[in-house]
Design an enzyme around this catalytic site. Structure first.
Site, PDB file in Angstrom:
ATOM      1  N   CYS B 132       0.801  -1.231   0.000  1.00 59.78           N
ATOM      2  CA  CYS B 132       0.000   0.000   0.000  1.00 59.78           C
ATOM      3  C   CYS B 132       0.830   1.276   0.000  1.00 59.78           C
ATOM      4  O   CYS B 132       0.289   2.364  -0.163  1.00 59.78           O
ATOM      5  CB  CYS B 132      -0.944  -0.004   1.183  1.00 59.78           C
ATOM      6  SG  CYS B 132      -2.048  -1.422   1.105  1.00 59.78           S
ATOM      7  N   HIS B 391      -9.153   3.442  -2.153  1.00 60.41           N
ATOM      8  CA  HIS B 391      -7.759   3.055  -1.901  1.00 60.41           C
ATOM      9  C   HIS B 391      -7.265   2.163  -3.037  1.00 60.41           C
ATOM     10  O   HIS B 391      -7.220   0.944  -2.917  1.00 60.41           O
ATOM     11  CB  HIS B 391      -7.695   2.346  -0.540  1.00 60.41           C
ATOM     12  CG  HIS B 391      -6.328   1.841  -0.163  1.00 60.41           C
ATOM     13  ND1 HIS B 391      -5.146   2.344  -0.692  1.00 60.41           N
ATOM     14  CD2 HIS B 391      -5.953   0.879   0.720  1.00 60.41           C
ATOM     15  CE1 HIS B 391      -4.122   1.689  -0.150  1.00 60.41           C
ATOM     16  NE2 HIS B 391      -4.581   0.788   0.698  1.00 60.41           N
ATOM     17  N   CYS B 421      -0.185   2.384   6.414  1.00 54.65           N
ATOM     18  CA  CYS B 421       0.267   1.075   6.867  1.00 54.65           C
ATOM     19  C   CYS B 421       0.511   0.203   5.634  1.00 54.65           C
ATOM     20  O   CYS B 421       0.003   0.493   4.547  1.00 54.65           O
ATOM     21  CB  CYS B 421      -0.752   0.444   7.799  1.00 54.65           C
ATOM     22  SG  CYS B 421      -2.384   0.252   7.077  1.00 54.65           S
ATOM     23  N   GLY B 423       0.909  -3.895   4.186  1.00 53.82           N
ATOM     24  CA  GLY B 423       0.741  -5.335   4.388  1.00 53.82           C
ATOM     25  C   GLY B 423       2.086  -6.024   4.526  1.00 53.82           C
ATOM     26  O   GLY B 423       3.087  -5.575   3.954  1.00 53.82           O
TER      27      GLY B 423
END
Lengths: 354, 437
Positions: B132, B391, B421, B423
């Protein structure tokens, strides 16, 4: 360097052509200002441990005849002091700019060690304070928090806050002629001119290629100002046409920390630097650097011209000395550096170039 | 104290000075810590942003980009920033594009998109995937290349077409791996935790309630809708003309220039009715998690020296970047680790920052990070984020940079943080300083 032709002679202070020294043991000096009321009275703002940690001290000292110098009063503070300014309306009062963001107003007639007023609004270190020279009724402060504040000494809150600079503001100075005009300089490389009655700055000058640490108005030409920068130059500008400096004075080896125009000579500028020297410049000469004074052994942070004695300068340094000298007598001799203090980490033993 | 020491160190920096060598070594090291230069200072070696733009963000599989391939989105993003900056494409030396879901991070069609946008083949191209944060990683990679002198001008970008990408947890997308070894390792195995479960883990471990999560979602939609009503987002969005197929199979050309995610009428009552999406008795729902989306964004960076030489409008300065690893099972806490690390390296405090773009992957983790760092809510995501805007994974970081610069200009703010954040357990954070007056 010899005294250059064209430099004015005249009565010198301290009397006898000597040099007066003041030792500020354990305190590294950041600023010095001659009293506008009394010949030889000097305010010195200083800090322990180079102003990085520790306490501050506001000294008031008197330089007498024969080169004598003595401390007549001092006020202690809990954070370092970076600048000071005499109250132009009251001979007994002076203000200090503190590392905790406050401005402290002191009275020499007070019987305790406390400020008679404390102005606390800046959220970061207060770097500069300057009393209005014309109205004598207000003062300005500048801070690392990026703002300039206008204060009425009788009001607890700032009258105005100018938040226009994009970086820390290091210095602000009232015009010696206009009651409402103030000039400031910042880490954002600009110099701004403010009319305190207008909502925004009147002029923004992209004065240097790096942080601008000091600025001052010419005392004879209301349109001229000079600024000193980390880029090591002093630049003289005309506010009516500030795209290009009318003069660039190069000669310092490190950042120019403080500069002042002479109150007695329209073309004379004194500057002090992280290169540990005090330079005198004549901006009407092509070869502008007329004298280099190397009495100090650390950064020279404070500088002022005497209003009463045309050729007298005070310089204040991290080397725990304040030096009052008549420049017509040539550069003062080197002051022996203070002993290193054992037990301090290297950072707090001084950060100067060696 | 540190700040005072760094200020003094900055005063002693003298480029090209013969005397510079004598400066106290410790002060010099303090100065060097701020790799991208001190906030508030200006140097020709600064890495500056001259343009940052994005496409609208469309709803995956249902929205305006459902029939559009990622290369088209990327080409439009490149064209958008080139047109905005009026930069001669010949000046571009390297391009980094972040992408998560396409095979090989979309390296081949990505390069083609650059050429289609008019960028000559002399410019390099690399595709990369840091989940991300890919879009931000792309920007930071270009910034680092410029700072180190490898290049002078580059584009950092991100693209994601989740319409074309398969769902994030799709097992058929799994690359080959030695699952036996991974599952037997207590830390490595966590990296396989599904994202929804990481959200539930954060909510449970740190006591983030369903109500708090739904509140963030309601606020996110309200902020995004207000921004749309006020026309604030127009300045950052590049309109894209695409062909869509309607229900009857008829093709028509449309211009997509508005984010499709923000939903009017999103209330606490409506969100309360939604069922947990990942775990029975859980608190993460379709309403308080980020949306599945399509979009692209691009950022042109160069040295201040080059920007001056080319007469480019300098919009912002890149001041710092940090990525910090965290336990993968609670990967949502990443920003709470990365933001302090980034601010420490730049000598800035949490309260000094005016705007925080912290991606709402899940309301659980975004709420936790904001609370943990003590950031006032009114500084966070002023025009909404993942929950309302959407997103598109690889695009998001670059999208946030474009949004931040637009907020800077509109609200005259000085300092902004872009964070998210990641993954497999990381957080990324960048500090950007405004230079638009």
């Amino acid at each position: 360097m010899a005294i250059m032709p064209g430099m004015p002679g005249g009565p010198g202070a301290p009397a006898g052509g000597g040099v007066a020294l003041l030792r500020t043991e354990g305190f590294n000096n950041y600023a010095a200002e001659f009293s506008p009321f009394h010949d030889g009275l000097i305010a010195v703002a200083s800090s322990q441990y180079f102003g990085i940690v520790g306490n501050g001290r506001q000294y008031v000292a008197r330089v007498g005849p024969g080169g004598s110098a003595q401390i007549v009063r001092h006020f202690d503070t809990q954070d370092g002091l970076y600048d000071c300014s005499w109250n132009e309306a009251n001979e007994n009062q002076l203000a200090s700019a503190s590392g905790d963001g406050s401005i402290k107003l002191w009275d020499l007639n007070s019987t305790d060690g406390f400020p008679i007023r404390n102005f606390k609004e800046h959220t970061q270190e207060c770097a500069s304070v300057d009393w209005n020279l014309v109205t004598k009724a207000s003062f300005v402060s500048a801070s690392w928090d990026g703002t300039i504040k206008l204060w009425d000494p009788n009001a607890p809150m700032a009258v105005r806050t100018f938040a226009e600079h994009m970086g820390s503001v290091y210095n602000c100075q009232w015009s010696p002629r206009h009651p409402n005009l103030c000039i400031s300089c910042s880490a954002d490389s600009t110099v701004k001119v403010f009319d305190i009655n207008q909502p925004h700055s009147a002029t923004t000058v992209h004065a240097h290629e790096n942080e601008v640490l000091t600025v001052d108005w010419n005392k004879y030409n209301e349109f001229l100002f000079a600024s000193g920068s980390v880029d090591r130059t002093i630049r003289v500008f005309d506010v009516r046409n500030p795209q290009k400096p009318i003069s660039v004075l190069a000669g310092h080896d490190f950042a120019v920390r403080r500069l002042k125009f002479s109150p007695h000579d329209a073309n004379l500028i004194a500057s002090s630097s992280y290169d540990m020297s005090v330079n005198l410049w004549r901006m009407d000469r092509e070869d502008a650097l007329v004298m280099r004074c190397q009495q100090h052994s650390e950064f020279v942070m404070g500088l002022d011209f005497s209003l009463f004695r045309p050729n007298t300068i005070v310089s204040a340094s991290w080397d725990e000395h304040v030096c009052v000298f008549d420049y017509t007598q040539g550069p003062p001799p080197r002051i022996p550096p203070p002993p290193k203090r054992p037990g301090l980490p290297p950072t707090l033993q001084g950060g100067g170039p060696r | 104290m540190a700040n005072r020491l760094e200020k003094l160190a900055a005063h002693l920096q003298v480029a090209g000075s013969a005397n510079g060598a004598g400066v106290d070594a410790q002060l010099t090291s303090m100065e060097q810590k701020k790799i991208f230069g001190a906030v508030g200072s200006q140097s020709d070696d600064d890495v500056v942003i001259v343009s940052a733009k994005r496409t609208a963000i469309a709803r995956a599989r249902k929205g305006g980009f459902k029939d559009t391939t990622p290369d088209t989105l990327l080409k439009n993003a490149f064209e958008g920033v080139l047109a905005d900056s009026k930069l001669d494409p010949k000046e571009i030396q390297d391009i980094v594009v972040g992408n998560v879901q396409m095979s090989g991070a979309y390296s081949m069609p990505g390069r083609a998109a650059a050429v289609l946008a008019g960028i000559p083949e002399s410019a390099g191209f690399v595709a990369m995937n840091r989940q991300c944060s890919s879009g931000l990683e792309a920007v930071a990679t270009i910034a680092s290349k410029i700072k180190s002198g490898v290049i002078e001008v580059g584009i950092g970008a991100g693209v994601e077409s989740m319409s074309n990408g398969g769902s994030p947890g799709d097992v058929s997308n799994m690359p080959p791996m030695d699952l036996n070894s991974i599952f037997q390792h207590p830390v490595a195995s966590q990296a396989l935790t599904p994202m929804g479960i990481t959200s539930e883990n954060v909510a449970a471990k740190f006591g983030i309630t369903r109500e708090e999560q739904d509140q963030m979602a309601v606020d996110s939609h309200a902020k995004a809708l207000k921004a749309q009503e006020q026309g604030w987002l127009k300045d950052e969005i590049i309109p894209v003309t695409v062909t869509v197929e309607d229900a009857d199979g008829n093709e028509k050309e449309v211009v997509i220039d508005k984010d499709e995610g923000p939903r009017a009428g999103t209330t606490m009552e409506k969100l309360a009715k939604l069922k947990p999406a990942f775990k029975e008795g859980g608190s993460t729902t379709a309403g308080n998690a980020s949306q599945v989306s399509d979009g692209a964004a691009a950022v042109i960076l160069m040295s201040r020296r080059k920007a001056k030489e080319l007469g480019m409008p300098i919009k912002a300065v890149f001041r710092g970047y940090k990525v910090v690893g965290v336990p993968a099972a609670i990967m949502g806490i990443g920003p709470a680790a990365a933001i302090p690390a980034c601010l420490e390296s730049t000598g800035v405090s949490v309260s000094d920052v005016d705007v925080y773009e912290i991606n709402e992957a899940f309301a659980s983790q975004a709420t936790y990070c904001v609370k943990k760092l003590g950031i006032p809510m009114n500084k966070v995501n002023p025009v909404g984020s993942g929950i309302s805007l959407g997103h598109p994974l690889g695009c998001t970081g670059a999208r946030q940079v474009a949004t931040l610069l637009n907020t800077f200009k509109r609200e005259h703010k000085k300092l902004g943080v872009v964070s998210m954040c990641i993954g497999t357990g990381m957080g990324a954070a960048a500090l950007i300083e405004n230079e638009q007056q």
